[in-house]
Design a protein around this motif. Structure first.
Motif, PDB file in Angstrom:
ATOM      1  N   TYR A  99      21.378  51.976  20.543  1.00 49.12           N
ATOM      2  CA  TYR A  99      21.075  52.963  19.509  1.00 49.12           C
ATOM      3  C   TYR A  99      22.051  54.127  19.614  1.00 49.12           C
ATOM      4  O   TYR A  99      21.855  55.066  20.397  1.00 49.12           O
ATOM      5  CB  TYR A  99      19.627  53.437  19.640  1.00 49.12           C
ATOM      6  CG  TYR A  99      18.624  52.328  19.454  1.00 49.12           C
ATOM      7  CD1 TYR A  99      18.165  51.984  18.179  1.00 49.12           C
ATOM      8  CD2 TYR A  99      18.144  51.602  20.541  1.00 49.12           C
ATOM      9  CE1 TYR A  99      17.261  50.956  17.994  1.00 49.12           C
ATOM     10  CE2 TYR A  99      17.238  50.568  20.369  1.00 49.12           C
ATOM     11  CZ  TYR A  99      16.806  50.250  19.096  1.00 49.12           C
ATOM     12  OH  TYR A  99      15.911  49.222  18.921  1.00 49.12           O
ATOM     13  N   GLU A 100      23.110  54.061  18.828  1.00 45.25           N
ATOM     14  CA  GLU A 100      24.129  55.106  18.856  1.00 45.25           C
ATOM     15  C   GLU A 100      23.533  56.465  18.507  1.00 45.25           C
ATOM     16  O   GLU A 100      23.895  57.487  19.100  1.00 45.25           O
ATOM     17  CB  GLU A 100      25.256  54.763  17.872  1.00 45.25           C
ATOM     18  CG  GLU A 100      25.987  53.463  18.163  1.00 45.25           C
ATOM     19  CD  GLU A 100      26.958  53.582  19.319  1.00 45.25           C
ATOM     20  OE1 GLU A 100      27.174  54.723  19.795  1.00 45.25           O
ATOM     21  OE2 GLU A 100      27.497  52.537  19.755  1.00 45.25           O
ATOM     22  N   ALA A 101      22.617  56.485  17.549  1.00 44.19           N
ATOM     23  CA  ALA A 101      22.023  57.750  17.119  1.00 44.19           C
ATOM     24  C   ALA A 101      21.132  58.370  18.183  1.00 44.19           C
ATOM     25  O   ALA A 101      20.801  59.552  18.095  1.00 44.19           O
ATOM     26  CB  ALA A 101      21.216  57.536  15.830  1.00 44.19           C
ATOM     27  N   ALA A 102      20.745  57.596  19.186  1.00 44.22           N
ATOM     28  CA  ALA A 102      19.889  58.109  20.258  1.00 44.22           C
ATOM     29  C   ALA A 102      20.691  58.642  21.431  1.00 44.22           C
ATOM     30  O   ALA A 102      20.115  59.092  22.420  1.00 44.22           O
ATOM     31  CB  ALA A 102      18.923  57.026  20.738  1.00 44.22           C
ATOM     32  N   GLY A 103      22.017  58.575  21.359  1.00 44.65           N
ATOM     33  CA  GLY A 103      22.822  59.169  22.406  1.00 44.65           C
ATOM     34  C   GLY A 103      23.608  58.148  23.213  1.00 44.65           C
ATOM     35  O   GLY A 103      23.500  56.930  23.003  1.00 44.65           O
ATOM     36  N   PRO A 104      24.417  58.622  24.167  1.00 44.33           N
ATOM     37  CA  PRO A 104      25.235  57.725  25.002  1.00 44.33           C
ATOM     38  C   PRO A 104      24.372  56.868  25.909  1.00 44.33           C
ATOM     39  O   PRO A 104      23.189  57.164  26.140  1.00 44.33           O
ATOM     40  CB  PRO A 104      26.108  58.694  25.810  1.00 44.33           C
ATOM     41  CG  PRO A 104      25.307  59.961  25.859  1.00 44.33           C
ATOM     42  CD  PRO A 104      24.584  60.038  24.543  1.00 44.33           C
ATOM     43  N   ARG A 105      24.976  55.784  26.446  1.00 39.41           N
ATOM     44  CA  ARG A 105      24.197  54.847  27.237  1.00 39.41           C
ATOM     45  C   ARG A 105      25.084  54.162  28.258  1.00 39.41           C
ATOM     46  O   ARG A 105      26.309  54.106  28.110  1.00 39.41           O
ATOM     47  CB  ARG A 105      23.534  53.805  26.340  1.00 39.41           C
ATOM     48  CG  ARG A 105      24.517  52.973  25.555  1.00 39.41           C
ATOM     49  CD  ARG A 105      23.886  52.340  24.329  1.00 39.41           C
ATOM     50  NE  ARG A 105      24.828  51.518  23.596  1.00 39.41           N
ATOM     51  CZ  ARG A 105      25.720  51.987  22.738  1.00 39.41           C
ATOM     52  NH1 ARG A 105      25.803  53.289  22.523  1.00 39.41           N
ATOM     53  NH2 ARG A 105      26.531  51.184  22.110  1.00 39.41           N
ATOM     54  N   HIS A 106      24.442  53.622  29.263  1.00 39.76           N
ATOM     55  CA  HIS A 106      25.126  52.866  30.302  1.00 39.76           C
ATOM     56  C   HIS A 106      25.621  51.541  29.716  1.00 39.76           C
ATOM     57  O   HIS A 106      24.953  50.933  28.863  1.00 39.76           O
ATOM     58  CB  HIS A 106      24.132  52.587  31.442  1.00 39.76           C
ATOM     59  CG  HIS A 106      24.727  51.974  32.657  1.00 39.76           C
ATOM     60  ND1 HIS A 106      25.672  52.600  33.424  1.00 39.76           N
ATOM     61  CD2 HIS A 106      24.494  50.770  33.260  1.00 39.76           C
ATOM     62  CE1 HIS A 106      25.995  51.834  34.436  1.00 39.76           C
ATOM     63  NE2 HIS A 106      25.309  50.710  34.370  1.00 39.76           N
ATOM     64  N   ALA A 107      26.776  51.077  30.171  1.00 46.17           N
ATOM     65  CA  ALA A 107      27.363  49.853  29.630  1.00 46.17           C
ATOM     66  C   ALA A 107      26.454  48.649  29.886  1.00 46.17           C
ATOM     67  O   ALA A 107      25.913  48.489  30.985  1.00 46.17           O
ATOM     68  CB  ALA A 107      28.730  49.617  30.261  1.00 46.17           C
TER      69      ALA A 107
END
Length: 436
Positions: A99-107
């Protein structure tokens, strides 16, 4: 400023009848049931089993358990439960999926490197979120509950999807272990023979497909629309292991004329020699499944084949794969079985009648020849939840019907599963079709 949320009651002591006056008891009980089903799947595993990632497409069990909790926390608790504070601010980065709109994330490919939080920490996180969701559903006013009901339903169905993924991923992990651990005890080898293969005729015409608006559905199942179909014939059952064994013996994996170019490239690269998890022992095929390594059952539906393999088999048989519209039209009115999560093996194949195929739900997901694209008039929802399905409508193929690991309520004629054509770790098989 709101005070931090504190649990009002534990889910373990929640009684559905306590909310009968608001009509929320059954809904909360269903939410708790699904949460417990997910945890039951993990109870068979050691902590070490829950942390490892076998390939980039898979995720550790621990990650699944945390991710579905993050989903409820992000889309329901943070915006809608007054005073709620996230359990751990770092979890949004660790357990967001795409979810790009929910923020950055671990790969995604590095999820198996997340040794902390521990399995125990994740269990505590799940309890925290479950308590908070119970309080939200119990304490909100009627208007809020009605407004949140669609989000809650998506969250429940999302968690059920991850129940199937847990089984897919743990099977892939155990298959990579030289000790060949079994997820659950072995079952006696079946003795039934495969039914003779027959084909059922369907007339051409204009048909409506897509969800009709009754009960839950994902956005990619609509809008309902008309399609034009030519007369076709559909096999009375799925392709079996025995038939696939004949395909191998006849050089199916050595004939480029049967294969799409991308599939043949994978054959030449040594990726495809037989269905995933098949092993040759002393000249006989065996298959590794959730019950461990066992002799191949020739009457059971073949499973863990890619779209490329399914298409090649259909060409070898002188047939083709059905379109998803043909599959849906044929599946209408056929019985849908219940919860498959407790099944010990693929379900038995009942007999077909003269005018209906046999069971089309719950044995294996069945590849269709249809690309995963939007139906006419489809529009993704605004915001992060609009990323759930719509942004994946490229380069993937549609599967229909559900499998032995598909949760209750997810098996219906309009359900559209989708995977890339090379992927094989899903419980995917095929059913043949031909032009009438």
């Amino acid at each position: 400023m709101n005070k931090p949320w504190k649990p009002l009651a534990t889910p373990q002591t929640f009684r559905p009848e306590a909310s009968d006056e608001t009509g929320r008891g059954p809904a909360i009980a269903r939410f708790l049931k699904v949460r417990r089903q997910t945890e039951d799947l993990a109870e068979r595993l050691h902590p070490e089993d829950q942390t490892v990632q076998s390939m980039p497409d898979c995720s550790p069990t621990k990650w699944h358990l945390a991710h579905v909790s993050w989903f409820f926390e992000t889309f329901l608790l943070v915006p809608h439960l007054p005073g709620y504070e996230v359990a751990n601010a770092d979890f949004a980065f660790l357990f967001n999926s795409y979810y790009e709109a929910a923020g950055p994330r671990h790969a995604r490919f590095a999820r198996g490197l997340i040794t902390r939080p521990t399995v125990t920490d994740v269990a505590d996180y799940r309890r925290h979120v479950t308590h908070a969701m119970t309080d939200l559903l119990t304490g909100a006013d009627e208007e809020t509950v009605a407004r949140l009901a669609p989000l809650v339903e998506i969250g429940i169905n999302h968690e059920q999807q991850h129940q199937e993924l847990i089984l897919m991923d743990i099977l892939n992990l155990f298959a990579a272990n030289p000790l060949r651990p079994a997820y659950r005890p072995a079952v006696p080898a079946p003795t039934a023979e495969a039914r003779p293969l027959a084909f059922v005729d369907y007339p051409g015409g204009i048909f409506e497909i897509g969800h009709a608006g009754e009960g839950f559905s994902y956005d990619n199942e609509g809008p309902r629309h008309e399609v034009l179909l030519r007369p076709f014939r559909l096999a009375s059952r799925a392709v079996t292991n025995g038939e696939w064994r004949a395909f191998i013996a006849d050089g199916g994996y050595r004939r480029p004329d049967l294969w799409l170019a991308d599939g043949w490239a994978r054959v030449k690269a040594g990726e495809y020699e037989a269905p995933l998890y098949w092993e040759l022992h002393d000249g006989d095929w065996q298959a590794f499944n959730l019950n461990g390594l066992a002799p191949l059952d020739p009457a059971a539906p073949v499973v863990h084949v890619s779209y490329y393999e399914a298409d090649a088999f259909a060409r070898w048989a002188g047939k083709r794969l059905p379109s998803e519209a043909e599959w849906e039209v044929a599946a209408r009115g056929l019985p849908v079985a219940g919860n498959f999560l407790d099944s010990d093996a693929l379900r038995p194949l009942p007999a077909a009648t003269d005018d209906l195929p046999a069971q089309m739900f719950g044995d294996v997901w069945e590849w269709t020849q249809s690309p995963y694209v939007a139906y006419p008039g489809y529009r993704p929802a605004p915001g992060a939840l609009g990323e759930y399905n719509g942004k994946f409508m490229s380069s993937q193929m549609v599967l229909r019907g559900g499998c032995c690991a598909t949760p209750e309520g997810h098996v219906r004629a309009t359900y559209r599963n989708f995977f890339y054509p090379h992927q094989r770790w899903a419980f995917a098989g095929l059913r043949l079709a031909e032009d009438a």
